[in-house]
Design a protein around this motif. Structure first.
Motif, short mmCIF file in Angstrom:
data_model
loop_
_atom_site.label_atom_id
_atom_site.label_comp_id
_atom_site.label_asym_id
_atom_site.label_seq_id
_atom_site.Cartn_x
_atom_site.Cartn_y
_atom_site.Cartn_z
N SER A 46 0.82 -1.22 0.00
CA SER A 46 0.00 0.00 0.00
C SER A 46 0.85 1.27 0.00
O SER A 46 0.31 2.37 -0.07
N ARG A 47 2.15 1.11 0.13
CA ARG A 47 3.09 2.24 0.19
C ARG A 47 2.73 3.19 1.33
O ARG A 47 2.62 4.40 1.13
N ILE A 48 2.50 2.61 2.51
CA ILE A 48 2.19 3.41 3.69
C ILE A 48 3.44 3.43 4.56
O ILE A 48 4.03 2.39 4.79
N PRO A 49 3.89 4.53 5.10
CA PRO A 49 3.30 5.85 4.99
C PRO A 49 3.68 6.53 3.68
O PRO A 49 4.78 6.36 3.18
N ARG A 50 2.76 7.26 3.16
CA ARG A 50 2.97 7.98 1.91
C ARG A 50 3.46 9.38 2.26
O ARG A 50 2.72 10.14 2.87
N LEU A 51 4.66 9.69 1.87
CA LEU A 51 5.25 10.96 2.26
C LEU A 51 4.86 12.10 1.33
O LEU A 51 5.00 13.26 1.69
N THR A 52 4.39 11.78 0.15
CA THR A 52 3.92 12.81 -0.77
C THR A 52 2.44 12.61 -1.04
O THR A 52 1.92 11.49 -0.94
N LEU A 53 1.76 13.68 -1.37
CA LEU A 53 0.33 13.58 -1.65
C LEU A 53 0.10 12.84 -2.96
O LEU A 53 0.87 12.95 -3.90
N THR A 54 -0.98 12.10 -3.00
CA THR A 54 -1.36 11.38 -4.20
C THR A 54 -1.96 12.35 -5.20
O THR A 54 -2.86 13.12 -4.86
N VAL A 55 -1.49 12.31 -6.43
CA VAL A 55 -2.01 13.18 -7.46
C VAL A 55 -3.45 12.79 -7.75
O VAL A 55 -3.77 11.61 -7.93
N GLY A 56 -4.34 13.76 -7.77
CA GLY A 56 -5.72 13.51 -8.10
C GLY A 56 -6.62 13.20 -6.92
O GLY A 56 -7.83 13.10 -7.08
N TYR A 57 -6.07 13.03 -5.74
CA TYR A 57 -6.90 12.68 -4.59
C TYR A 57 -7.64 13.92 -4.08
O TYR A 57 -7.10 15.01 -4.05
N ASP A 58 -8.89 13.74 -3.70
CA ASP A 58 -9.73 14.79 -3.15
C ASP A 58 -10.31 14.27 -1.84
O ASP A 58 -10.75 13.12 -1.79
N PRO A 59 -10.36 15.06 -0.78
CA PRO A 59 -10.87 14.56 0.50
C PRO A 59 -12.31 14.04 0.45
O PRO A 59 -12.69 13.21 1.26
N ARG A 60 -13.10 14.48 -0.49
CA ARG A 60 -14.48 13.99 -0.56
C ARG A 60 -14.56 12.52 -0.99
O ARG A 60 -15.59 11.89 -0.81
N PHE A 61 -13.47 11.98 -1.51
CA PHE A 61 -13.46 10.56 -1.87
C PHE A 61 -13.44 9.67 -0.63
O PHE A 61 -13.65 8.47 -0.73
N SER A 62 -13.18 10.25 0.53
CA SER A 62 -13.26 9.51 1.78
C SER A 62 -14.61 9.69 2.47
O SER A 62 -14.86 9.08 3.50
N HIS A 63 -15.46 10.53 1.91
CA HIS A 63 -16.73 10.85 2.55
C HIS A 63 -17.95 10.38 1.75
O HIS A 63 -19.06 10.80 2.05
N GLY A 64 -17.77 9.59 0.72
CA GLY A 64 -18.93 9.05 0.01
C GLY A 64 -18.86 9.14 -1.49
O GLY A 64 -19.57 8.42 -2.17
N ASP A 65 -18.05 10.02 -2.05
CA ASP A 65 -17.94 10.12 -3.50
C ASP A 65 -16.87 9.14 -4.01
O ASP A 65 -16.03 8.68 -3.25
N PHE A 66 -16.95 8.86 -5.30
CA PHE A 66 -15.98 7.97 -5.94
C PHE A 66 -15.15 8.79 -6.91
O PHE A 66 -15.67 9.64 -7.62
N GLY A 67 -13.85 8.55 -6.93
CA GLY A 67 -12.96 9.27 -7.83
C GLY A 67 -12.31 8.33 -8.83
O GLY A 67 -11.94 7.21 -8.49
N VAL A 68 -12.20 8.79 -10.06
CA VAL A 68 -11.53 8.01 -11.11
C VAL A 68 -10.42 8.88 -11.68
O VAL A 68 -10.67 9.97 -12.21
N TRP A 69 -9.19 8.42 -11.53
CA TRP A 69 -8.01 9.12 -12.04
C TRP A 69 -7.48 8.34 -13.23
O TRP A 69 -7.28 7.14 -13.16
N VAL A 70 -7.27 9.05 -14.34
CA VAL A 70 -6.71 8.44 -15.55
C VAL A 70 -5.42 9.18 -15.89
O VAL A 70 -5.45 10.38 -16.17
N GLU A 71 -4.32 8.47 -15.87
CA GLU A 71 -3.05 9.06 -16.27
C GLU A 71 -2.95 8.94 -17.78
O GLU A 71 -2.98 7.84 -18.33
N CYS A 72 -2.86 10.09 -18.44
CA CYS A 72 -2.84 10.05 -19.90
C CYS A 72 -2.01 11.20 -20.46
O CYS A 72 -1.69 12.16 -19.77
N ALA A 73 -1.71 11.09 -21.74
CA ALA A 73 -0.95 12.12 -22.44
C ALA A 73 -1.83 13.35 -22.66
O ALA A 73 -3.06 13.25 -22.68
N PRO A 74 -1.22 14.52 -22.87
CA PRO A 74 -2.01 15.74 -23.05
C PRO A 74 -2.98 15.68 -24.23
O PRO A 74 -4.06 16.29 -24.17
N ASP A 75 -2.64 14.95 -25.29
CA ASP A 75 -3.55 14.90 -26.44
C ASP A 75 -4.76 13.99 -26.20
O ASP A 75 -5.72 14.01 -26.96
#
Length: 166
Positions: A116-145
């Motif tokens: 799980s890479r705990i403890p994580r010393l840097t913030l996760t890109v794309g994480y939002d605190p509301r994803f711990s309160h009921g919403d679902f987040g989908v992060w897609v790593e992609c090229a600019p185009d």
């Protein structure tokens, strides 16, 4: 690392977005969820965790060490009773079992933190605190185009908010 993050209030919308994103192969998909949901795990086609290997190796090492330390101790300080063998393995099975459970459990916890890479010393890109309160987040790593097609897929599947991130 550049990509797109989408916030979903409904589980079904997030599942449909993940399935469509996996089919279109725009990039690696990461999901943030408040609780583990098997629907999202099935949509991601997640491989089995390697934590069980940590458990197996720890259990085998614990059992081996349990037998070794008990037999070594009885051979080092022999106490011959009634002509019985000093290094008999049968009574040492209890010590073996206890150390197997102890070392296996500790290695499982270590493996869980390591994977799980705990403890994580840097913030996760794309994480939002509301994803711990009921919403679902989908992060897609992609090229600019490919950012625009990914944003379109997320909006079409019911994303509440979609934004590009670096």
């Amino acid at each position: 690392m550049q990509g797109v993050i989408g916030a979903f209030r409904e589980l079904d919308a997030a599942v449909h977005a993940v399935e469509e994103l996996k089919k279109s192969r725009h990039g690696d998909v990461t999901v943030f969820m408040p609780t583990p949901r098997h629907e999202l795990e099935e949509a991601l086609h997640a491989e089995p965790s390697i934590v069980r290997r940590f458990t197996l190796v720890g259990g085998l090492l614990g059992a081996s060490f349990g037998y070794w330390v008990a037999i070594w101790t009885s051979e080092y300080w022999p106490l011959v009773t009634g002509g019985k063998a000093v290094g008999s393995w049968i009574p040492y099975t209890i010590i073996c079992f206890e150390l197997m459970v102890l070392i296996g459990g500790l290695s499982t916890v270590f493996g869980m933190f390591y994977v799980s890479r705990i403890p994580r010393l840097t913030l996760t890109v794309g994480y939002d605190p509301r994803f711990s309160h009921g919403d679902f987040g989908v992060w897609v790593e992609c090229a600019p185009d490919r950012i625009q097609p990914v944003e379109d897929i997320m909006r079409r599947n019911g994303a509440v908010e979609v934004r590009g991130e670096r």
